[in-house]
Enzyme design. Structure first.
Site, short mmCIF file in Angstrom:
data_model
loop_
_atom_site.label_atom_id
_atom_site.label_comp_id
_atom_site.label_asym_id
_atom_site.label_seq_id
_atom_site.Cartn_x
_atom_site.Cartn_y
_atom_site.Cartn_z
CB SER A 34 -0.85 0.15 1.33
OG SER A 34 0.02 -0.50 2.39
CG HIS A 76 -3.76 -1.55 -1.80
ND1 HIS A 76 -4.00 -0.14 -1.74
CD2 HIS A 76 -3.81 -1.25 -0.56
CE1 HIS A 76 -4.71 0.64 -0.70
NE2 HIS A 76 -3.59 0.31 -0.13
CE LYS A 89 -7.13 0.00 0.79
NZ LYS A 89 -7.32 -1.39 2.39
C1 LIG Z 1 -7.38 -1.25 3.13
C2 LIG Z 1 -6.68 -2.76 3.71
C3 LIG Z 1 -7.14 -3.58 4.62
C4 LIG Z 1 -7.94 -3.32 5.33
O1 LIG Z 1 -9.66 -3.06 4.57
P1 LIG Z 1 -11.27 -2.83 5.59
O2 LIG Z 1 -11.97 -3.71 5.00
O3 LIG Z 1 -11.38 -1.24 5.49
O4 LIG Z 1 -10.74 -3.70 6.76
C5 LIG Z 1 -6.17 -4.79 4.83
N1 LIG Z 1 -5.71 -5.28 4.43
C6 LIG Z 1 -4.81 -4.26 3.67
C7 LIG Z 1 -3.25 -4.70 2.57
C8 LIG Z 1 -5.46 -3.08 2.79
O5 LIG Z 1 -4.65 -2.50 2.46
#
Ligand SMILES: *Cc1c(COP(=O)(O)O)cnc(C)c1O
Length: 415
Positions: free
Chosen positions: A190, A218, A249
């Site tokens: 990320s 991501h 996302k």
């Molecule tokens: C954003 C993210 C999460 C968290 O996701 P949520 O559904 O918002 O809890 C977990 N792992 C990674 C790699 C992320 O980028």
């Protein structure tokens, strides 16, 4: 009461320390749906101003897509607002099962289990599947939710240097005495936007009898030729044992996550994973919208293709303007500034120019690695990026960072 007031005093001092260190995080209030152009109130109390958004995880531009909104409204009408239950009591509707089946088909796995979020999926999966006879060997840059999830498991924990296959191989050899070895990685990282070498990781896993866990939050929806994720991009679909990912996302951007993979692993999560057992079901409105998102993503690759084109174009514009970028092939494009204060000042000045980006610095990234993380979206048009680069060039020139590499920036600004 004396104890309470001392505690309150201590907590207030801790907040002050955060503020003095320049690490206090301010919220910025958006007066609009999520999108490429939004209205943002910042600082709090100021009139909201229009800005181009370069910091959302809205990779496919589906967060406010009309068909997704319509599906959400229909879901609300047909299946109600809330489930008032966890899944295994009375919180599972037909559409929850439909979504799990659709995710399984999309990710190319055997089965899928929904969680309230990917943070919850990561919090539950390691504890449910592994114990002190096993070892989890994680890339050192995995997401915080994976670190927390591993901590909740009784399994032994170890790490390998970021994307360093030689180091991973050493660790796999070292842990041959364990019952199960699990290699743990993000698909796309990320903060750096680089892609895990899953082809090499899978090869090592096969050689050293290990399982592979990938958090593809991501990547799901856009990495790979049809957007299935990093495993598609690296040619190893069907060879990843456990995938966790988020609906928060690219896949609509609301909330919800899942564990997907080998059938028996997913079943064991259904039996034992605590965030699945003890937290409320994903609301029907989100389930209905997520089904539509998967349908849209399956219908055409136009959005992921446009995202890829936008990312390539934006990288080229920044490079030509003289910024120092982290190399990569994802829509996460970090502009490196190394110095935390500089990153904050540049992001503040960009905001004044109508560009919404956020400076990242320790503890979110390593010390001396401060940056502005820009993120592309299929919702961006070329004119957004052309306007954004003008602002970047103006602000970059004002701060004297254009054309400078790491050593020159560090020499001028310190770390
Ligand atoms: C954003 C993210 C999460 C968290 O996701 P949520 O559904 O918002 O809890 C977990 N792992 C990674 C790699 C992320 O980028």
């Amino acid at each position: 009461m004396a104890y309470a007031s001392e505690t309150r005093e201590r907590l207030r001092r801790e907040i002050e320390t955060i503020r003095e260190a320049g690490l206090f995080k301010e919220e910025r209030f958006i007066h609009a749906p999520q999108g490429a152009e939004i209205e943002v109130e910042f600082p709090a109390g100021e009139a909201a101003r229009p800005v181009i958004n370069l910091c959302a995880n809205n990779y496919l531009g589906l967060s406010s897509h009309p068909e997704v909104l319509a599906a959400a409204h229909a879901g609300l009408d047909r299946r109600g607002y809330g489930m008032s239950s966890v899944r295994f009591i009375c919180g599972t509707q037909d559409i929850h099962r439909e979504l799990e089946t659709a995710l399984t088909a999309f990710l190319g796995t055997e089965d899928t289990l929904l969680f309230p979020s990917c943070m919850d999926a990561n919090a539950g999966v390691f504890e449910a599947l592994f114990d002190d006879q096993d070892v989890l060997i994680a890339d050192r840059l995995v997401h915080a939710s994976i670190v927390d999830g591993m901590r909740l498991s009784k399994a032994m924990r170890d790490t390998y240097k970021h994307a360093d296959m030689g180091h991973l191989e050493e660790k796999l050899a070292e842990h041959q005495d364990r019952r199960t070895r699990v290699i743990v990685t993000d698909g796309v990282f990320s903060m750096d936007g680089d892609v895990a070498p899953l082809d090499q990781i899978v090869a090592l896993a096969e050689r050293y009898d290990a399982m592979v866990f990938v958090d593809d939050s991501h990547s799901s929806g856009f990495m790979g030729a049809t957007g299935r994720g990093t495993h598609e991009a690296k040619g190893v679909m069907g060879r990843i044992d456990i995938i966790t990912t988020t609906l928060g996302k690219a896949l609509g951007g609301a909330s919800g996550g899942c564990v997907s993979g080998r059938a028996e692993l997913v079943e064991l999560c259904r039996q034992r994973a605590r965030p699945y057992l003890f937290s409320n079901s994903v609301p029907p409105v989100i389930v209905a919208a997520a089904l539509k998102v998967l349908e849209l993503v399956g219908r055409t690759t136009e959005r992921r293709d446009k995202l890829e084109e936008n990312a390539r174009y934006w990288r080229r514009l920044l490079t030509e303007a003289g910024f120092d970028l982290k190399a990569g092939e994802s829509p996460i494009v970090p502009v490196m500034l190394y110095n935390a204060k500089l990153a904050q000042e540049v992001s503040r000045d960009l905001f004044a120019e109508g560009i919404y980006v956020v400076g990242f610095f320790f503890p979110v990234v390593a010390k001396g690695q401060a940056r502005i993380r820009t993120q592309l979206s299929a919702a961006h048009e070329k004119h957004h990026l052309d306007r954004a680069i003008e602002a970047f060039a103006k602000v970059g020139s004002r701060h004297g960072v254009l054309g400078l590499g790491r050593d020159e920036i560090v020499a001028r600004f310190g770390l």
